[in-house]
Design an enzyme around this catalytic site. Structure first.
Site, PDB file in Angstrom:
ATOM      1  CG  ASP A  69      -2.085   0.978   1.061  1.00  0.00           C
ATOM      2  OD1 ASP A  69      -2.411   1.362  -0.083  1.00  0.00           O
ATOM      3  OD2 ASP A  69      -2.654   1.374   2.096  1.00  0.00           O
ATOM      4  CB  ILE A  70       4.023   2.179  -1.724  1.00  0.00           C
ATOM      5  CG1 ILE A  70       4.846   1.179  -0.935  1.00  0.00           C
ATOM      6  CG2 ILE A  70       4.813   3.451  -1.997  1.00  0.00           C
ATOM      7  CD1 ILE A  70       5.332   1.669   0.405  1.00  0.00           C
TER       8      ILE A  70
END
Length: 93
Positions: free
Chosen positions: A73-74
């Site tokens: 979830d960058i």
């Protein structure tokens, strides 16, 4: 959460506690907040600053991948900035 040695671009978990209702994480302070808020405020980053942030993020991701961890979830909301203008990856879910 995974166990890791300190990395300058990963937000540190300093401790935690819980009661009957809450589980509280004590995290390192990132004084300048989310990268997302800086982008909304200024519209864009200067090339030098953007390249520093990208390099710091890449080093941190390389480090966690060596530890067999994937973030998944960058996004700018999960990239925090400390007082020294260093990126800190946060929210490992």
């Amino acid at each position: 959460m995974f166990k890791y040695e300190r990395h300058p671009n990963i937000l540190r978990l300093l401790g935690y506690f819980q009661d009957d209702i809450y589980f509280v994480l004590i995290l390192e302070y990132a004084a300048k907040g989310e990268l997302y808020k800086q982008l909304v405020k200024s519209g864009r980053l200067k090339k030098k600053k953007a390249s520093r942030y990208i390099a710091q993020t890449a080093r941190a991701l390389s480090y966690i991948h060596q530890k067999h961890v994937i973030h998944r979830d960058i996004k700018p909301e999960n990239l925090l900035i400390d007082l020294n203008d260093e990126i800190k990856i946060a929210d490992f879910g």
